[in-house]
Design a protein around this motif. Sequence first.
Motif, PDB file in Angstrom:
ATOM      1  N   SER A  37       0.935  -1.140  -0.058  1.00  0.00           N
ATOM      2  CA  SER A  37      -0.156  -0.056  -0.112  1.00  0.00           C
ATOM      3  C   SER A  37       1.001   1.231   0.132  1.00  0.00           C
ATOM      4  CB  SER A  37      -0.849   0.298   1.359  1.00  0.00           C
ATOM      5  OG  SER A  37      -1.900  -0.931   1.189  1.00  0.00           O
ATOM      6  N   LEU A  38       2.246   0.982   0.278  1.00  0.00           N
ATOM      7  CA  LEU A  38       2.988   2.365   0.424  1.00  0.00           C
ATOM      8  C   LEU A  38       3.926   2.428  -0.714  1.00  0.00           C
ATOM      9  CD1 LEU A  38       4.094   2.068   4.145  1.00  0.00           C
ATOM     10  CD2 LEU A  38       2.761   3.737   3.182  1.00  0.00           C
ATOM     11  N   PRO A  42       4.163   8.079   0.088  1.00  0.00           N
ATOM     12  CA  PRO A  42       3.866   8.191   1.764  1.00  0.00           C
ATOM     13  C   PRO A  42       2.445   8.189   1.884  1.00  0.00           C
ATOM     14  CG  PRO A  42       5.567   9.774   1.103  1.00  0.00           C
ATOM     15  CD  PRO A  42       5.018   9.329  -0.169  1.00  0.00           C
ATOM     16  N   LEU A  48      -4.158   4.763   5.060  1.00  0.00           N
ATOM     17  CA  LEU A  48      -3.779   3.443   4.945  1.00  0.00           C
ATOM     18  C   LEU A  48      -4.852   2.320   5.819  1.00  0.00           C
ATOM     19  CD1 LEU A  48      -0.222   3.266   6.269  1.00  0.00           C
ATOM     20  CD2 LEU A  48      -1.010   2.769   3.886  1.00  0.00           C
ATOM     21  N   ILE A  73       9.889   0.679   6.376  1.00  0.00           N
ATOM     22  CA  ILE A  73       9.173   1.895   6.432  1.00  0.00           C
ATOM     23  C   ILE A  73       9.909   2.914   7.155  1.00  0.00           C
ATOM     24  CG2 ILE A  73       7.188   0.719   5.678  1.00  0.00           C
ATOM     25  CD1 ILE A  73       5.874   1.278   8.078  1.00  0.00           C
ATOM     26  N   SER A  86       3.160  10.306   8.617  1.00  0.00           N
ATOM     27  CA  SER A  86       3.116   9.830   7.520  1.00  0.00           C
ATOM     28  C   SER A  86       4.198   8.430   7.495  1.00  0.00           C
ATOM     29  CB  SER A  86       3.282  10.641   6.482  1.00  0.00           C
ATOM     30  OG  SER A  86       4.621  11.246   6.371  1.00  0.00           O
ATOM     31  N   TYR A  87       3.840   7.545   6.676  1.00  0.00           N
ATOM     32  CA  TYR A  87       4.693   6.667   6.674  1.00  0.00           C
ATOM     33  C   TYR A  87       5.223   6.396   5.060  1.00  0.00           C
ATOM     34  CZ  TYR A  87       2.843   5.636  11.193  1.00  0.00           C
ATOM     35  OH  TYR A  87       2.567   5.419  12.484  1.00  0.00           O
ATOM     36  N   GLU A  88       6.277   5.873   5.075  1.00  0.00           N
ATOM     37  CA  GLU A  88       6.960   5.692   3.615  1.00  0.00           C
ATOM     38  C   GLU A  88       7.792   4.362   3.570  1.00  0.00           C
ATOM     39  OE1 GLU A  88       9.066   8.785   1.538  1.00  0.00           O
ATOM     40  OE2 GLU A  88       9.220   9.728   3.814  1.00  0.00           O
TER      41      GLU A  88
END
Length: 116
Positions: A37-38, A42, A48, A73, A86-88
């Motif tokens: 999904s990433l 981000p 998500l 991540i 945020s996540y990346e």
Amino acid sequence: MGTASTHDTSACVRSDAALTRAFTILGKRWSAVVLGSLRSGPAGFRELSRAIDGLSDSVLSDRLSELTKEGLIARTVDEGPPVSVSYELTECGKALMPALHQISEWAEKHLSFKDG
């Protein structure tokens, strides 16, 4: 001859250990889906959560923490206002994407999925 056999055995043991380590992380339900999904960039927690149908917020939180700890991540906090997280994918996580894509293609071709 004995040397080649020993070398092959130790190579298999290293390969088995690497696969065991990889699937210790990726084998947890939802981990690969969160990573996938990433792949487009981000995303925040809510994005998500909405994007992954059937995944509870508590499990998403656990997977994000685990994948961050493993270096797949990165978590970024923007102090805002408002504060946002945020996540990346890291470079390590991005390097995994071709393998996840191949697994997905293999599953579509070779695994039967039954509705309901």
